[in-house]
Design an enzyme around this catalytic site. Structure first.
Site, PDB file in Angstrom:
ATOM      1  N   GLY A  12      56.694  -1.727  88.160  1.00  0.00           N
ATOM      2  CA  GLY A  12      56.721  -0.343  88.658  1.00  0.00           C
ATOM      3  C   GLY A  12      56.087  -0.207  90.029  1.00  0.00           C
ATOM      4  O   GLY A  12      55.229   0.649  90.257  1.00  0.00           O
ATOM      5  N   ILE A  17      50.514   4.133  92.078  1.00  0.00           N
ATOM      6  CA  ILE A  17      49.544   3.034  92.005  1.00  0.00           C
ATOM      7  C   ILE A  17      50.242   1.694  92.238  1.00  0.00           C
ATOM      8  O   ILE A  17      49.723   0.819  92.938  1.00  0.00           O
ATOM      9  CB  ILE A  17      48.830   3.056  90.627  1.00  0.00           C
ATOM     10  N   TYR A 155      51.195  10.386  74.868  1.00  0.00           N
ATOM     11  CA  TYR A 155      50.705   9.599  76.005  1.00  0.00           C
ATOM     12  C   TYR A 155      49.385   8.936  75.614  1.00  0.00           C
ATOM     13  O   TYR A 155      49.188   7.733  75.809  1.00  0.00           O
ATOM     14  CB  TYR A 155      50.520  10.493  77.239  1.00  0.00           C
TER      15      TYR A 155
END
Ligand SMILES: NC(=O)c1ccc[n+]([C@@H]2O[C@H](COP(=O)([O-])OP(=O)(O)OC[C@H]3O[C@@H](n4cnc5c(N)ncnc54)[C@H](OP(=O)(O)O)[C@@H]3O)[C@@H](O)[C@H]2O)c1
Length: 237
Positions: A12, A17, A155
């Site tokens: 990713g 980040i 989450y």
């Protein structure tokens, strides 16, 4: 071995980040392999970072929430034919909402993306690190791995599980010279917060997370930072 002879794998890497990490490692001359689901974002990243740091950025389109996607990405990484020294399990999706009100399938989506991606990728990449007795794995957990909150829902469940995975693999790899670090971060200003009307001062910068990871890697092989808890200076949102 010179940095350029080994590989950093960051999942990713096109946003937030992950992108800050690609930039930080590339700035030190490390070749980086990364993936996301969007080809044009990957092309743009490769162009920008390789031009800026004159280092190799290898990009591959893969959906890591699917086991097949992880397998394809692993084959791509193996074709680069450099030992993987650092693996950053960064890919994640953040869809907050209470357990009793979130959409059906929210748990499956977040477990697939936030937990299984890291689990399957680590199982494929790390045996070679173990054999070489060298390597460092970083898992992007969260403060939501430590403490549940009312809107955290699936989450938080997925991040508790990822932290559990990270601790399990740390125990397994202790004696093989492979270090494992769990990054437990509070709110970071990235595209995953797009549309949320909260001032920038309430967030950390993605570059600070990347710097923390880079610095943790730089310690000698005698020490490992097992857990890093980072919060915005003004506290959790
Ligand atoms: N931002 C925060 O406040 C915060 C706090 C604590 C922990 N974290 C964790 O840190 C990590 C990075 O967060 P972030 O805020 O930087 O996220 P982000 O800005 O949403 O970026 C996520 C990256 O992962 C990729 N990605 C998402 N789903 C994917 C999939 N199924 N397969 C492959 N790639 C995928 C995205 O690209 P595509 O969407 O194009 O695929 C993008 O490159 C996550 O694990 C997150 O949970 C974030």
């Amino acid at each position: 071995m010179h940095n350029s002879e080994r590989l950093v794998v960051i999942t990713g890497g096109t946003k937030g980040i992950g992108k800050a990490l690609v930039d930080r490692f590339a700035s030190e001359g490390w070749p980086v392999a990364t993936c996301s689901r969007n080809e044009s974002d990957l092309d743009a990243l490769r162009g920008e970072i390789s031009e800026k740091h004159k280092t190799l950025i290898h990009t591959f389109k893969a959906d890591l929430s699917k086991k097949e996607g992880v397998k394809d990405f692993v084959e791509f990484v193996q074709m680069i034919a450099k030992p993987v020294e650092i693996l950053v399990n960064n890919t994640g999706v953040f869809n907050p909402g209470p357990v009793l009100e979130e959409a059906d399938g929210a748990l499956e989506q977040m477990i697939d993306t936030n937990l299984y991606s890291a689990y399957h990728l680590t199982r494929a990449i790390v045996p070679a690190m173990k054999q070489n007795k060298s390597g460092h794995i970083f898992n992007l957990c969260s403060v939501a791995s430590l403490k549940a909150y009312p809107n955290g829902g699936s989450y938080s469940i997925s991040k508790f599980a990822l932290y559990g995975f990270s601790q399990a693999i740390r125990e397994e790899l202790k004696e093989f010279g492979v270090r494992v670090t769990s990054i437990l971060a509070g709110a970071v200003r990235t595209p995953s917060w797009d549309g949320v009307d909260i001032p920038d001062e309430r967030f950390m910068k993605p570059e600070d997370i990347a710097e923390t990871i880079y610095t943790s890697y730089r310690l000698s092989e005698r020490s490992v930072i097992e857990d890093v808890v980072l919060r915005p200076q003004l506290g959790d949102i």
